[in-house]
Design an enzyme around this catalytic site. Structure first.
Site, PDB file in Angstrom:
ATOM      1  N   TYR A 177      10.047  -0.108   3.386  1.00 21.33           N
ATOM      2  CA  TYR A 177       9.091  -0.322   3.456  1.00 21.33           C
ATOM      3  C   TYR A 177       8.355   0.831   4.734  1.00 21.33           C
ATOM      4  O   TYR A 177       8.199   1.543   4.271  1.00 21.33           O
ATOM      5  CB  TYR A 177       8.316  -1.006   3.360  1.00 21.33           C
ATOM      6  CG  TYR A 177       6.990  -1.539   3.327  1.00 21.33           C
ATOM      7  CD1 TYR A 177       6.060  -0.683   2.011  1.00 21.33           C
ATOM      8  CD2 TYR A 177       5.978  -1.119   4.150  1.00 21.33           C
ATOM      9  CE1 TYR A 177       4.812  -0.787   1.974  1.00 21.33           C
ATOM     10  CE2 TYR A 177       4.913  -1.300   3.999  1.00 21.33           C
ATOM     11  CZ  TYR A 177       3.732  -0.671   3.324  1.00 21.33           C
ATOM     12  OH  TYR A 177       2.524  -0.239   2.996  1.00 21.33           O
ATOM     13  N   LEU A 211      -3.214  -4.946   7.559  1.00 19.25           N
ATOM     14  CA  LEU A 211      -3.250  -5.815   6.848  1.00 19.25           C
ATOM     15  C   LEU A 211      -3.666  -5.905   5.922  1.00 19.25           C
ATOM     16  O   LEU A 211      -5.011  -5.984   6.449  1.00 19.25           O
ATOM     17  CB  LEU A 211      -2.746  -7.212   7.524  1.00 19.25           C
ATOM     18  CG  LEU A 211      -2.004  -8.361   5.795  1.00 19.25           C
ATOM     19  CD1 LEU A 211      -1.028  -7.937   5.482  1.00 19.25           C
ATOM     20  CD2 LEU A 211      -2.129  -9.838   6.872  1.00 19.25           C
TER      21      LEU A 211
HETATM   22  P1  NDP Z   1       0.090  -4.142  -5.154  1.00 22.08           P
HETATM   23  O1  NDP Z   1       1.246  -4.327  -4.731  1.00 22.08           O
HETATM   24  O2  NDP Z   1      -1.102  -5.095  -4.338  1.00 22.08           O
HETATM   25  O3  NDP Z   1       0.075  -2.417  -5.866  1.00 22.08           O
HETATM   26  C1  NDP Z   1       1.285  -2.045  -6.219  1.00 22.08           C
HETATM   27  C2  NDP Z   1       0.836  -1.203  -7.425  1.00 22.08           C
HETATM   28  O4  NDP Z   1       1.485  -0.450  -7.801  1.00 22.08           O
HETATM   29  C3  NDP Z   1       0.498  -1.733  -8.801  1.00 22.08           C
HETATM   30  O5  NDP Z   1      -0.946  -1.329  -9.502  1.00 22.08           O
HETATM   31  C4  NDP Z   1       1.955  -2.175  -9.960  1.00 22.08           C
HETATM   32  O6  NDP Z   1       1.552  -2.084 -10.778  1.00 22.08           O
HETATM   33  C5  NDP Z   1       1.904  -0.263  -9.119  1.00 22.08           C
HETATM   34  N1  NDP Z   1       3.544  -0.334  -9.404  1.00 22.08           N
HETATM   35  C6  NDP Z   1       4.844  -0.938  -8.534  1.00 22.08           C
HETATM   36  N2  NDP Z   1       5.764  -0.204  -8.591  1.00 22.08           N
HETATM   37  C7  NDP Z   1       5.649   0.538  -9.770  1.00 22.08           C
HETATM   38  C8  NDP Z   1       6.362   1.811  -9.665  1.00 22.08           C
HETATM   39  N3  NDP Z   1       8.088   1.508 -10.182  1.00 22.08           N
HETATM   40  N4  NDP Z   1       6.262   2.862 -10.534  1.00 22.08           N
HETATM   41  C9  NDP Z   1       4.584   2.498 -11.210  1.00 22.08           C
HETATM   42  N5  NDP Z   1       3.935   1.765 -10.050  1.00 22.08           N
HETATM   43  C10 NDP Z   1       4.485   0.913  -9.235  1.00 22.08           C
HETATM   44  O7  NDP Z   1      -0.217  -2.944  -3.181  1.00 22.08           O
HETATM   45  P2  NDP Z   1      -1.573  -2.591  -2.730  1.00 22.08           P
HETATM   46  O8  NDP Z   1      -2.926  -2.904  -3.521  1.00 22.08           O
HETATM   47  O9  NDP Z   1      -1.214  -4.155  -1.738  1.00 22.08           O
HETATM   48  O10 NDP Z   1      -1.090  -1.511  -1.749  1.00 22.08           O
HETATM   49  C11 NDP Z   1      -2.003  -0.467  -1.910  1.00 22.08           C
HETATM   50  C12 NDP Z   1      -1.489   0.892  -0.847  1.00 22.08           C
HETATM   51  O11 NDP Z   1      -1.398   0.143  -0.098  1.00 22.08           O
HETATM   52  C13 NDP Z   1       0.250   1.249  -0.415  1.00 22.08           C
HETATM   53  O12 NDP Z   1       0.874   2.529  -0.786  1.00 22.08           O
HETATM   54  C14 NDP Z   1       0.511  -0.215   0.131  1.00 22.08           C
HETATM   55  O13 NDP Z   1       1.721   0.622   0.908  1.00 22.08           O
HETATM   56  C15 NDP Z   1      -0.594   0.221   1.262  1.00 22.08           C
HETATM   57  N6  NDP Z   1      -1.451  -0.676   2.531  1.00 22.08           N
HETATM   58  C16 NDP Z   1      -1.252  -1.725   1.989  1.00 22.08           C
HETATM   59  C17 NDP Z   1      -1.404  -2.953   2.562  1.00 22.08           C
HETATM   60  C18 NDP Z   1      -1.657  -4.465   2.581  1.00 22.08           C
HETATM   61  O14 NDP Z   1      -1.945  -5.757   2.946  1.00 22.08           O
HETATM   62  N7  NDP Z   1      -1.963  -4.158   1.032  1.00 22.08           N
HETATM   63  C19 NDP Z   1      -1.042  -2.606   4.143  1.00 22.08           C
HETATM   64  C20 NDP Z   1      -1.111  -0.707   4.396  1.00 22.08           C
HETATM   65  C21 NDP Z   1      -0.391  -0.783   3.733  1.00 22.08           C
HETATM   66  P3  NDP Z   1       2.696  -2.822 -11.944  1.00 22.08           P
HETATM   67  O15 NDP Z   1       2.767  -3.747 -11.369  1.00 22.08           O
HETATM   68  O16 NDP Z   1       1.558  -1.994 -12.849  1.00 22.08           O
HETATM   69  O17 NDP Z   1       3.668  -1.220 -12.094  1.00 22.08           O
END
Ligand code: NDP
Length: 282
Positions: A177, A211
């Site tokens: 990641y 986070l």
């Molecule tokens: P989630 O895991 O909650 O959401 C991920 C999203 O991506 C979902 O909508 C999922 O939907 C979609 N997704 C997953 N795989 C695929 C795929 N192969 N193709 C298309 N869509 C896909 O993530 P977060 O909301 O926690 O994170 C969002 C952003 O924030 C990310 O970029 C993350 O790196 C960043 N971030 C998050 C942190 C945290 O603590 N939460 C910390 C730092 C950064 P579906 O399964 O329907 O495809």
């Protein structure tokens, strides 16, 4: 002490001199948000909807996207479309941008937010997984950005990249990641300079998040760390404001800025804190 005071002054000066956010600027704005079925992406969609934007959302799960799009309309979105796509597929990434351009006519904001699922654990040599994760978390971002650039150029639009503190520094249990997020920071940092040299109209905002309390993140870190998690809805609002005010960077929560610079200035302190932030028994 002088160094610390200088950093604080620079940070506060950057905050005070940031342009004011005009919520009306988002009324009717044409926005594509990826990873919008859940987590921060879902909250991004709802905020854009409340601001009266026209939005296209994407992720893999169509049924969930449909529900999010319906809620967006009820919250005030002028338009809300959804398209199911897998960001590991090159043709899907192109298809999503084409769909958004067809439905909205052009784009003002491309918000790249999705991530593929990755295990929270020691690196186990699974190169294939890392290759796949690079496709989802990195290559799809640069492919979509390139495809949307001409439209963003015409609309004086913005490219918003959701990254992580783990794109600025390393930490255990997240090697694949953190690689993808470091790649994003490097790529879009470079592209920002190139666009400036070309006197492009497009702004790039890279968002460094700590986070955040999304279900997927909480599930991974539960019982492993007691680092505080910040609300997804607030993170999403800050991401939107950063894009709308064309700021090059966001650090959310604010102290992630200090963590990012501390690791270069006081590496031993950073190592100590990181190694003592996890409960790991070999
Ligand atoms: P989630 O895991 O909650 O959401 C991920 C999203 O991506 C979902 O909508 C999922 O939907 C979609 N997704 C997953 N795989 C695929 C795929 N192969 N193709 C298309 N869509 C896909 O993530 P977060 O909301 O926690 O994170 C969002 C952003 O924030 C990310 O970029 C993350 O790196 C960043 N971030 C998050 C942190 C945290 O603590 N939460 C910390 C730092 C950064 P579906 O399964 O329907 O495809």
């Amino acid at each position: 002490k002088i160094i610390l005071v200088s950093i604080c002054v620079a940070f506060l000066a950057a905050k005070w001199t940031a342009p004011t956010f005009d919520a009306d600027s988002l009324r009717g704005a044409k926005v594509l948000v990826t990873g919008a079925s859940t987590g921060i992406g879902e909250q991004l969609a709802y905020h854009y909807a409340r601001f009266g934007a026209k939005i296209v959302i994407t992720a893999r799960r169509e049924k969930v996207l449909q529900q999010v799009a319906e809620k967006c309309l009820s919250l005030g979105a002028q338009k809300a479309f959804y398209i199911a796509a897998d960001m590991a597929s090159e043709s899907d990434t192109d298809r999503v941008v084409d769909f958004a351009l067809e439905k909205l006519g052009s784009l003002d904001y491309l918000v790249l937010n999705h991530i593929g699922s990755s295990r929270f654990g020691m690196w186990d040599g699974d190169v294939e997984h890392t290759r796949w994760l690079m496709k989802v978390n990195f290559f799809s971002y640069i492919q979509m950005a390139w495809k949307a650039l001409a439209s963003l150029e015409q609309s004086k639009g913005s490219l918003v990249v959701v990254s992580s503190l783990l794109g600025k520094m390393s930490s255990p249990f997240v090697a694949p990641y953190t690689s993808t997020k470091s790649a994003l920071n490097g790529f879009f940092g470079s592209l920002r300079y190139e666009l400036a040299m070309k006197k492009s109209n497009v702004s790039i905002s890279v968002c460094t998040l700590g986070l955040i309390d999304t279900d997927s993140a909480m599930e991974k870190v539960r019982g492993v760390t007691n680092v505080p998690a910040y609300p997804a809805t607030d993170a999403a609002l800050n991401i939107i404001i950063t894009g709308a005010t064309r700021q090059p960077e966001l650090f959310y929560p604010w102290f992630t800025y200090f963590i990012a610079i501390t690791k270069d200035w006081f590496p031993s302190l950073t190592d100590y804190i990181i190694l003592n932030s996890y409960d790991y028994i070999p």
